[in-house]
Scaffold this motif. Sequence first.
Motif, PDB file in Angstrom:
ATOM      1  N   ALA A 201      22.434  79.908  17.531  1.00 27.02           N
ATOM      2  CA  ALA A 201      21.915  79.267  18.746  1.00 27.02           C
ATOM      3  C   ALA A 201      21.077  78.048  18.386  1.00 27.02           C
ATOM      4  O   ALA A 201      21.171  77.000  19.043  1.00 27.02           O
ATOM      5  N   ALA A 202      20.274  78.161  17.345  1.00 29.16           N
ATOM      6  CA  ALA A 202      19.445  77.036  16.910  1.00 29.16           C
ATOM      7  C   ALA A 202      20.320  75.902  16.366  1.00 29.16           C
ATOM      8  O   ALA A 202      20.061  74.720  16.626  1.00 29.16           O
ATOM      9  N   VAL A 203      21.358  76.266  15.619  1.00 34.19           N
ATOM     10  CA  VAL A 203      22.273  75.257  15.081  1.00 34.19           C
ATOM     11  C   VAL A 203      22.978  74.543  16.235  1.00 34.19           C
ATOM     12  O   VAL A 203      23.107  73.315  16.240  1.00 34.19           O
ATOM     13  N   SER A 204      23.406  75.314  17.222  1.00 35.09           N
ATOM     14  CA  SER A 204      24.070  74.728  18.381  1.00 35.09           C
ATOM     15  C   SER A 204      23.141  73.760  19.114  1.00 35.09           C
ATOM     16  O   SER A 204      23.555  72.672  19.512  1.00 35.09           O
ATOM     17  N   ALA A 205      21.878  74.141  19.277  1.00 38.42           N
ATOM     18  CA  ALA A 205      20.902  73.267  19.943  1.00 38.42           C
ATOM     19  C   ALA A 205      20.691  71.984  19.149  1.00 38.42           C
ATOM     20  O   ALA A 205      20.616  70.896  19.733  1.00 38.42           O
ATOM     21  N   ARG A 206      20.599  72.109  17.829  1.00 37.57           N
ATOM     22  CA  ARG A 206      20.432  70.908  16.983  1.00 37.57           C
ATOM     23  C   ARG A 206      21.642  69.998  17.090  1.00 37.57           C
ATOM     24  O   ARG A 206      21.509  68.773  17.182  1.00 37.57           O
ATOM     25  N   LEU A 207      22.827  70.600  17.081  1.00 39.33           N
ATOM     26  CA  LEU A 207      24.055  69.802  17.182  1.00 39.33           C
ATOM     27  C   LEU A 207      24.130  69.113  18.533  1.00 39.33           C
ATOM     28  O   LEU A 207      24.482  67.934  18.618  1.00 39.33           O
ATOM     29  N   LYS A 208      23.763  69.839  19.587  1.00 35.71           N
ATOM     30  CA  LYS A 208      23.788  69.272  20.928  1.00 35.71           C
ATOM     31  C   LYS A 208      22.871  68.048  21.005  1.00 35.71           C
ATOM     32  O   LYS A 208      23.263  67.011  21.543  1.00 35.71           O
ATOM     33  N   SER A 209      21.659  68.156  20.474  1.00 37.36           N
ATOM     34  CA  SER A 209      20.744  67.010  20.526  1.00 37.36           C
ATOM     35  C   SER A 209      21.256  65.865  19.658  1.00 37.36           C
ATOM     36  O   SER A 209      21.100  64.708  19.995  1.00 37.36           O
ATOM     37  N   ARG A 210      21.914  66.201  18.556  1.00 38.16           N
ATOM     38  CA  ARG A 210      22.479  65.170  17.666  1.00 38.16           C
ATOM     39  C   ARG A 210      23.617  64.412  18.354  1.00 38.16           C
ATOM     40  O   ARG A 210      23.789  63.215  18.141  1.00 38.16           O
ATOM     41  N   LEU A 211      24.376  65.123  19.184  1.00 38.74           N
ATOM     42  CA  LEU A 211      25.485  64.494  19.905  1.00 38.74           C
ATOM     43  C   LEU A 211      25.030  63.831  21.210  1.00 38.74           C
ATOM     44  O   LEU A 211      25.848  63.306  21.945  1.00 38.74           O
ATOM     45  N   GLY A 212      23.748  63.915  21.473  1.00 38.76           N
ATOM     46  CA  GLY A 212      23.200  63.270  22.668  1.00 38.76           C
ATOM     47  C   GLY A 212      23.344  64.073  23.930  1.00 38.76           C
ATOM     48  O   GLY A 212      23.443  63.536  25.023  1.00 38.76           O
ATOM     49  N   GLY A 213      23.344  65.415  23.782  1.00 35.74           N
ATOM     50  CA  GLY A 213      23.528  66.261  24.948  1.00 35.74           C
ATOM     51  C   GLY A 213      22.304  66.760  25.538  1.00 35.74           C
ATOM     52  O   GLY A 213      21.257  66.949  25.456  1.00 35.74           O
TER      53      GLY A 213
END
Length: 152
Positions: free
Chosen positions: A140-152
Amino acid sequence: METSVDLKSRLQEDIKAAMRGGEKARLLTLRMFSAAIKQREVDERIELDDSQVLAVVEKLIKQRREAAVQYETGQRPDLAAKELAEAALLQVYLPQPLSEAEVGDLIEAALIESNASEMKDMGRVMAALKPKIQGRADMAAVSARLKSRLGG
């Protein structure tokens, strides 16, 4: 990385050691883990591989932590402590956790590898990341980091 057979045989050896040592709480937790593996193998008619065994133990740990929170909310610190103790016993079956920097590096590598640049690519990037980080980082934390990295 251990193979699932090694993990399962290690679990069986740990069960035997807990029986010989008279460690009742540890024995109950390890038997529950073994039963969860066997149940999934019977339900799906397969022999679990390493990543599937890791998924089982991750699920059990998550359940224990969620139950501990519920017990704390319900003013039952004794039961919360029992659940957290079980989670700690199961934790030893997970591989060494990744550091924040290692997770960041893996995210960047997966972004480059999958040529991702926007939110619609997130599923593809997570699919590339999952085998590399499963059991070693909070998804879940990895997904959140990826989401912010992709501008989500």
